[in-house]
Structures are given as structure tokens and as C-alpha cells.
Design a protein around this motif. Structure first.
Motif, PDB file in Angstrom:
ATOM      1  N   LYS A 199       0.821  -1.209   0.000  1.00 17.17           N
ATOM      2  CA  LYS A 199       0.000   0.000   0.000  1.00 17.17           C
ATOM      3  C   LYS A 199       0.859   1.265   0.000  1.00 17.17           C
ATOM      4  N   LEU A 200       2.090   1.157   0.477  1.00 18.01           N
ATOM      5  CA  LEU A 200       2.974   2.314   0.565  1.00 18.01           C
ATOM      6  C   LEU A 200       3.663   2.627  -0.769  1.00 18.01           C
ATOM      7  N   ILE A 201       3.539   1.742  -1.738  1.00 16.93           N
ATOM      8  CA  ILE A 201       4.230   1.925  -3.013  1.00 16.93           C
ATOM      9  C   ILE A 201       3.245   2.443  -4.057  1.00 16.93           C
ATOM     10  N   GLN A 202       3.465   3.662  -4.484  1.00 11.39           N
ATOM     11  CA  GLN A 202       2.584   4.282  -5.457  1.00 11.39           C
ATOM     12  C   GLN A 202       3.111   4.163  -6.884  1.00 11.39           C
ATOM     13  N   VAL A 203       4.325   3.661  -7.057  1.00  9.99           N
ATOM     14  CA  VAL A 203       4.949   3.624  -8.384  1.00  9.99           C
ATOM     15  C   VAL A 203       4.874   2.251  -9.037  1.00  9.99           C
ATOM     16  N   VAL A 204       3.971   1.400  -8.562  1.00 11.60           N
ATOM     17  CA  VAL A 204       3.876   0.057  -9.120  1.00 11.60           C
ATOM     18  C   VAL A 204       3.496   0.111 -10.607  1.00 11.60           C
ATOM     19  N   THR A 205       2.822   1.155 -11.044  1.00 12.93           N
ATOM     20  CA  THR A 205       2.476   1.271 -12.466  1.00 12.93           C
ATOM     21  C   THR A 205       3.727   1.370 -13.329  1.00 12.93           C
ATOM     22  N   ASN A 206       4.793   1.917 -12.789  1.00 11.27           N
ATOM     23  CA  ASN A 206       6.071   1.974 -13.506  1.00 11.27           C
ATOM     24  C   ASN A 206       6.567   0.551 -13.774  1.00 11.27           C
ATOM     25  N   LEU A 207       6.486  -0.308 -12.786  1.00 13.30           N
ATOM     26  CA  LEU A 207       6.873  -1.708 -12.943  1.00 13.30           C
ATOM     27  C   LEU A 207       5.982  -2.387 -13.971  1.00 13.30           C
ATOM     28  N   GLU A 208       4.693  -2.168 -13.876  1.00 12.69           N
ATOM     29  CA  GLU A 208       3.750  -2.784 -14.811  1.00 12.69           C
ATOM     30  C   GLU A 208       4.020  -2.328 -16.248  1.00 12.69           C
ATOM     31  N   TYR A 209       4.383  -1.073 -16.424  1.00 12.56           N
ATOM     32  CA  TYR A 209       4.715  -0.560 -17.753  1.00 12.56           C
ATOM     33  C   TYR A 209       5.893  -1.329 -18.341  1.00 12.56           C
ATOM     34  N   PHE A 210       6.964  -1.483 -17.572  1.00 12.46           N
ATOM     35  CA  PHE A 210       8.144  -2.156 -18.098  1.00 12.46           C
ATOM     36  C   PHE A 210       7.908  -3.650 -18.296  1.00 12.46           C
ATOM     37  N   GLU A 211       7.048  -4.244 -17.479  1.00 15.09           N
ATOM     38  CA  GLU A 211       6.696  -5.643 -17.699  1.00 15.09           C
ATOM     39  C   GLU A 211       5.933  -5.816 -19.007  1.00 15.09           C
ATOM     40  N   SER A 212       4.990  -4.920 -19.274  1.00 16.89           N
ATOM     41  CA  SER A 212       4.225  -5.027 -20.523  1.00 16.89           C
ATOM     42  C   SER A 212       5.117  -4.736 -21.726  1.00 16.89           C
ATOM     43  N   ARG A 213       6.011  -3.790 -21.581  1.00 14.77           N
ATOM     44  CA  ARG A 213       6.967  -3.475 -22.644  1.00 14.77           C
ATOM     45  C   ARG A 213       7.845  -4.683 -22.952  1.00 14.77           C
ATOM     46  N   LEU A 214       8.291  -5.367 -21.913  1.00 13.74           N
ATOM     47  CA  LEU A 214       9.111  -6.561 -22.071  1.00 13.74           C
ATOM     48  C   LEU A 214       8.317  -7.670 -22.767  1.00 13.74           C
ATOM     49  N   ALA A 215       7.056  -7.832 -22.426  1.00 16.20           N
ATOM     50  CA  ALA A 215       6.211  -8.848 -23.057  1.00 16.20           C
ATOM     51  C   ALA A 215       6.049  -8.567 -24.550  1.00 16.20           C
ATOM     52  N   VAL A 216       5.888  -7.308 -24.910  1.00 19.26           N
ATOM     53  CA  VAL A 216       5.769  -6.928 -26.320  1.00 19.26           C
ATOM     54  C   VAL A 216       7.074  -7.231 -27.049  1.00 19.26           C
ATOM     55  N   GLN A 217       8.192  -6.906 -26.439  1.00 20.29           N
ATOM     56  CA  GLN A 217       9.491  -7.181 -27.066  1.00 20.29           C
ATOM     57  C   GLN A 217       9.691  -8.676 -27.287  1.00 20.29           C
ATOM     58  N   LYS A 218       9.290  -9.493 -26.319  1.00 18.17           N
ATOM     59  CA  LYS A 218       9.426 -10.939 -26.460  1.00 18.17           C
ATOM     60  C   LYS A 218       8.539 -11.452 -27.590  1.00 18.17           C
ATOM     61  N   ALA A 219       7.323 -10.941 -27.678  1.00 20.66           N
ATOM     62  CA  ALA A 219       6.410 -11.364 -28.740  1.00 20.66           C
ATOM     63  C   ALA A 219       6.960 -10.967 -30.108  1.00 20.66           C
ATOM     64  N   GLN A 220       7.512  -9.769 -30.217  1.00 23.31           N
ATOM     65  CA  GLN A 220       8.099  -9.319 -31.480  1.00 23.31           C
ATOM     66  C   GLN A 220       9.298 -10.184 -31.856  1.00 23.31           C
ATOM     67  N   ALA A 221      10.120 -10.521 -30.893  1.00 26.07           N
ATOM     68  CA  ALA A 221      11.282 -11.369 -31.160  1.00 26.07           C
ATOM     69  C   ALA A 221      10.838 -12.757 -31.605  1.00 26.07           C
ATOM     70  N   ARG A 222       9.790 -13.259 -31.000  1.00 26.14           N
ATOM     71  CA  ARG A 222       9.257 -14.571 -31.372  1.00 26.14           C
ATOM     72  C   ARG A 222       8.743 -14.546 -32.812  1.00 26.14           C
ATOM     73  N   LYS A 223       8.041 -13.476 -33.178  1.00 24.57           N
ATOM     74  CA  LYS A 223       7.530 -13.338 -34.547  1.00 24.57           C
ATOM     75  C   LYS A 223       8.669 -13.261 -35.552  1.00 24.57           C
ATOM     76  N   ARG A 224       9.699 -12.487 -35.216  1.00 26.90           N
ATOM     77  CA  ARG A 224      10.849 -12.368 -36.130  1.00 26.90           C
ATOM     78  C   ARG A 224      11.513 -13.721 -36.314  1.00 26.90           C
ATOM     79  N   SER A 225      11.654 -14.447 -35.229  1.00 25.63           N
ATOM     80  CA  SER A 225      12.281 -15.764 -35.281  1.00 25.63           C
ATOM     81  C   SER A 225      11.456 -16.722 -36.132  1.00 25.63           C
ATOM     82  N   GLU A 226      10.143 -16.689 -35.965  1.00 26.48           N
ATOM     83  CA  GLU A 226       9.269 -17.574 -36.735  1.00 26.48           C
ATOM     84  C   GLU A 226       9.295 -17.218 -38.223  1.00 26.48           C
ATOM     85  N   SER A 227       9.364 -15.933 -38.516  1.00 29.77           N
ATOM     86  CA  SER A 227       9.370 -15.528 -39.938  1.00 29.77           C
ATOM     87  C   SER A 227      10.697 -15.893 -40.614  1.00 29.77           C
ATOM     88  N   ARG A 228      11.793 -15.865 -39.874  1.00 31.89           N
ATOM     89  CA  ARG A 228      13.095 -16.255 -40.429  1.00 31.89           C
ATOM     90  C   ARG A 228      13.158 -17.769 -40.653  1.00 31.89           C
TER      91      ARG A 228
END
Length: 105
Positions: free
Chosen positions: A72-101
Motif C-alpha cells: 500500500k505504501l508503493i505508489q509507483v507500481v504502475t512503472n513496474l507494470e509498464y516495463f513488464e508489458s513493454r518486455l512482453a511486447v518485445q518478447k512477442a516481437q522477437a518470437r515473430k521475427r524468429s518464426e518468420s526467419r
């Protein structure tokens, strides 16, 4: 009391009320919770565009290890969630590139 005096009295009370809310939240958490929350908050705040998946994962693990009062004392958890979602997108893009190659199997 005229309207201007009432308004002034109300405005003067606002900072006191807000300050009291913060004190009540701090009193509800144990000192150890506050220290732990501060460390995790710092970990989360240092995340940036250059953060590695390991750093993001470590921040998530540290946050998840906190009890509910410390969370409850941490108000910046959205910052963590942002970078987690960004990382998930990067992994999905890398997977797509790998599959297309590699082409269809």
C-alpha cells in the motif's frame, strides 16, 4: 461567520487533513514494512528503457514478496507494470521475427 472566513477556515484545514491521512497510513505499517517498501520503491523507480529483463523480474519478485501493508505504501507500481508489458511486447516481437526467419515447419 461570513463566507470568506468560512472559506479560509476550510482551506486552512485541507493540508492538515491530508497530512493526517499520511500519518495514519504510516502508523498502520510496521517500521520494517516501511523500510522494505522504500527499497522496493527505489528498485521500481530506477527501471528505465535500458533495464534488463533480469532487473524487471527482480523488481517484480521484490514487490510480490511484500506484505499487503507494505504494498500500500508503493505508489509507483504502475512503472513496474509498464516495463513488464513493454518486455512482453518485445518478447512477442522477437518470437515473430524468429518464426518468420525460420519459415513454416
Amino acid at each position: 461567520m461570513n463566507k470568506s472566513k468560512l472559506m479560509l477556515a476550510a482551506l486552512a484545514a485541507i493540508p492538515v487533513s491530508i497530512g493526517m491521512i499520511g500519518e495514519v497510513e504510516a502508523e498502520g505499517a510496521a517500521a520494517a514494512d516501511i523500510v522494505a517498501a522504500d527499497k522496493v520503491r527505489e528498485m521500481i523507480q530506477t527501471l528505465n528503457e535500458e533495464s534488463t529483463p533480469t532487473e524487471i523480474s527482480a523488481a517484480r519478485k521484490a514487490y510480490d514478496a511484500l506484505n499487503s501493508e507494505a504494498k500500500k505504501l508503493i505508489q509507483v507500481v504502475t512503472n513496474l507494470e509498464y516495463f513488464e508489458s513493454r518486455l512482453a511486447v518485445q518478447k512477442a516481437q522477437a518470437r515473430k521475427r524468429s518464426e518468420s526467419r525460420d519459415g513454416p515447419h
